[in-house]
Design a protein around this motif. Structure first.
Motif, PDB file in Angstrom:
ATOM      1  N   VAL A 233       0.840  -1.196   0.000  1.00 33.89           N
ATOM      2  CA  VAL A 233       0.000   0.000   0.000  1.00 33.89           C
ATOM      3  C   VAL A 233       0.878   1.250   0.000  1.00 33.89           C
ATOM      4  O   VAL A 233       2.043   1.200   0.417  1.00 33.89           O
ATOM      5  CB  VAL A 233      -0.935   0.016   1.229  1.00 33.89           C
ATOM      6  N   PRO A 234       0.366   2.392  -0.475  1.00 34.85           N
ATOM      7  CA  PRO A 234       1.141   3.633  -0.396  1.00 34.85           C
ATOM      8  C   PRO A 234       1.565   3.900   1.041  1.00 34.85           C
ATOM      9  O   PRO A 234       0.798   3.666   1.983  1.00 34.85           O
ATOM     10  CB  PRO A 234       0.155   4.692  -0.893  1.00 34.85           C
ATOM     11  N   SER A 235       2.791   4.409   1.220  1.00 39.66           N
ATOM     12  CA  SER A 235       3.293   4.631   2.574  1.00 39.66           C
ATOM     13  C   SER A 235       4.041   5.949   2.674  1.00 39.66           C
ATOM     14  O   SER A 235       4.759   6.349   1.751  1.00 39.66           O
ATOM     15  CB  SER A 235       4.196   3.475   3.024  1.00 39.66           C
ATOM     16  N   GLY A 265       7.916  -2.368   0.428  1.00 37.60           N
ATOM     17  CA  GLY A 265       7.651  -2.732  -0.958  1.00 37.60           C
ATOM     18  C   GLY A 265       6.710  -1.813  -1.711  1.00 37.60           C
ATOM     19  O   GLY A 265       6.445  -2.050  -2.894  1.00 37.60           O
ATOM     20  N   SER A 266       6.217  -0.779  -1.073  1.00 38.36           N
ATOM     21  CA  SER A 266       5.274   0.123  -1.732  1.00 38.36           C
ATOM     22  C   SER A 266       5.865   0.712  -3.002  1.00 38.36           C
ATOM     23  O   SER A 266       6.986   1.237  -2.994  1.00 38.36           O
ATOM     24  CB  SER A 266       4.896   1.278  -0.795  1.00 38.36           C
ATOM     25  N   ALA A 267       5.105   0.659  -4.090  1.00 33.03           N
ATOM     26  CA  ALA A 267       5.530   1.347  -5.305  1.00 33.03           C
ATOM     27  C   ALA A 267       5.392   2.851  -5.142  1.00 33.03           C
ATOM     28  O   ALA A 267       6.123   3.626  -5.763  1.00 33.03           O
ATOM     29  CB  ALA A 267       4.705   0.859  -6.497  1.00 33.03           C
ATOM     30  N   ARG A 268       4.462   3.255  -4.302  1.00 29.73           N
ATOM     31  CA  ARG A 268       4.236   4.680  -4.017  1.00 29.73           C
ATOM     32  C   ARG A 268       4.599   4.908  -2.557  1.00 29.73           C
ATOM     33  O   ARG A 268       3.827   4.597  -1.646  1.00 29.73           O
ATOM     34  CB  ARG A 268       2.782   5.062  -4.291  1.00 29.73           C
ATOM     35  N   ARG A 310      -4.655  13.279   0.891  1.00 27.29           N
ATOM     36  CA  ARG A 310      -5.374  13.789  -0.283  1.00 27.29           C
ATOM     37  C   ARG A 310      -4.892  13.102  -1.552  1.00 27.29           C
ATOM     38  O   ARG A 310      -5.680  12.812  -2.455  1.00 27.29           O
ATOM     39  CB  ARG A 310      -5.198  15.303  -0.384  1.00 27.29           C
ATOM     40  N   GLY A 311      -3.581  12.849  -1.621  1.00 25.62           N
ATOM     41  CA  GLY A 311      -3.058  12.135  -2.768  1.00 25.62           C
ATOM     42  C   GLY A 311      -3.595  10.720  -2.849  1.00 25.62           C
ATOM     43  O   GLY A 311      -3.961  10.232  -3.919  1.00 25.62           O
ATOM     44  N   ALA A 339       8.036  10.257 -10.996  1.00 27.16           N
ATOM     45  CA  ALA A 339       6.830  10.789 -11.621  1.00 27.16           C
ATOM     46  C   ALA A 339       6.336   9.823 -12.686  1.00 27.16           C
ATOM     47  O   ALA A 339       7.123   9.233 -13.422  1.00 27.16           O
ATOM     48  CB  ALA A 339       7.118  12.152 -12.242  1.00 27.16           C
ATOM     49  N   ALA A 340       5.023   9.669 -12.730  1.00 26.35           N
ATOM     50  CA  ALA A 340       4.432   8.733 -13.711  1.00 26.35           C
ATOM     51  C   ALA A 340       4.607   9.277 -15.118  1.00 26.35           C
ATOM     52  O   ALA A 340       4.600  10.467 -15.331  1.00 26.35           O
ATOM     53  CB  ALA A 340       2.957   8.533 -13.390  1.00 26.35           C
TER      54      ALA A 340
END
Length: 340
Positions: A233-235, A265-268, A310-311, A339-340
């Motif tokens: 999960v995002p962290s 392991g969060s990608a975000r 918020r993100g 950045a994506a």
């Protein structure tokens, strides 16, 4: 799996879940308790919502364990439901702590449920000073680390099943914690620890993101990636260059907080490292880490947490992208996903 047999948990490795590292965060003399419960100065932002602060004394009858909580619940706006942060304290803390964060997110329309873990809460400070170290070490056992995550699960179950849970949006729940509570957060978010041929998998699928403040290392574990790679999960990770834990046999430098971030392991994932400070700066104490720096860091962290939420919830990353430049004088380092 849901471990229920505490005898499987090795006392020798009890501190591997990070609790001993948290001792320094709350090791205050008796009589100094008010300093940990006093609210920090609020950030100079408009208060957009009123909120209730409700103390609820729940008991998990299955485990025969009390789970006291404090719920910061924003007033409803046109019947809209609100996200929730469920927050876990460090060793020796209580549901009354971290008001600087719980109240702030509630003012901005996000409920905050602060747990009290009875096996590792402020009652440890009672009794003879000569037995304090033993009480703290007992609270650091694996069995208590597991019980803390079960406290979190039970509290969410109870809140969402009751009337107070009706305004909570169950699809937008974030776990957060400081020190020992950061380890609790990581376990609820998917961290997996091997014990005697079995894996303790305590993940709660309702947790959609994690706020990890001053996370101790997993003591005795030499491969943090093996434990934390499963946290997807995002962290958001928050620490400081002087976020140091000094306990005989369990010294932990500030670089350990960064290693936890790197292994997750969060990608975000995001990392904010403040210049200076202390491990206990993120409690409600108002001067630790520096009487001037302390409130500035709390105010910056309030804004950072809101930007992160918020993100995560709304897909609006503009505040999170702008935050490092706005608070550059306080920062030693900031890391963000590409950045994506």
């Amino acid at each position: 799996m849901k471990p229920t047999n505490a005898s499987l948990l090795n006392r020798r490795r009890c501190l591997s879940l990070g609790a001993a590292a948290a001792l320094a965060a709350f090791a205050t003399p008796r009589g100094a308790r008010a300093a940990t419960d006093g609210a920090a100065p609020a950030a100079p932002e408009a208060e957009t919502r009123r909120f209730q602060a409700l103390d609820l004394d729940w008991t998990d009858t299955t485990r025969r364990r009390p789970v006291p909580v404090r719920l910061y619940l924003p007033e409803p706006v046109a019947g809209a439901r609100v996200p929730l942060v469920v927050f876990s304290h460090g060793i020796g803390g209580s549901r009354r702590g971290y008001t600087w964060l719980g109240q702030h997110v509630a003012r901005h329309g996000i409920a905050s449920l602060h747990l009290q873990h009875v096996g590792s809460d402020r009652t440890l400070w009672g009794g003879s000073i000569f037995g304090l170290v033993g009480r703290l070490q007992n609270a650091a056992q694996d069995a208590e680390a597991v019980a803390r995550v079960q406290d979190l699960r039970f509290a969410l179950d109870t809140l969402l099943a009751g009337e107070l849970g009706s305004p909570i949006e169950a699809e937008r729940i974030v776990a957060g914690g400081h020190s020992y509570g950061a380890n609790t957060t990581l376990l609820a978010a998917g961290a997996r620890v091997a014990r005697e041929g079995s894996v303790l998998d305590l993940a709660d699928a309702r947790i959609r993101a994690a706020i990890v403040i001053s996370a101790p290392p997993f003591y005795g574990e030499d491969e943090p990636q093996r434990i934390l790679a499963s946290v997807a999960v995002p962290s958001l990770h928050v620490t400081a260059t002087d976020d140091v834990i000094r306990i005989p046999g369990y010294y932990s430098g500030a670089d350990d907080r960064v290693k936890v971030f790197e292994a997750t392991g969060s990608a975000r994932k995001w990392l904010a490292v403040y210049e200076g400070g202390s491990h206990s700066m993120f409690t409600d104490r108002s001067t630790t880490g520096g009487a001037t720096l302390n409130p500035r860091v709390k105010q910056a962290t309030q804004r950072l947490v809101l930007a992160f939420l918020r993100g995560v919830f709304d897909g609006d990353g503009s505040a999170l992208a702008a935050w490092p430049q706005q608070h550059a004088p306080l920062l030693a380092r900031f890391a963000a996903p590409p950045a994506a």
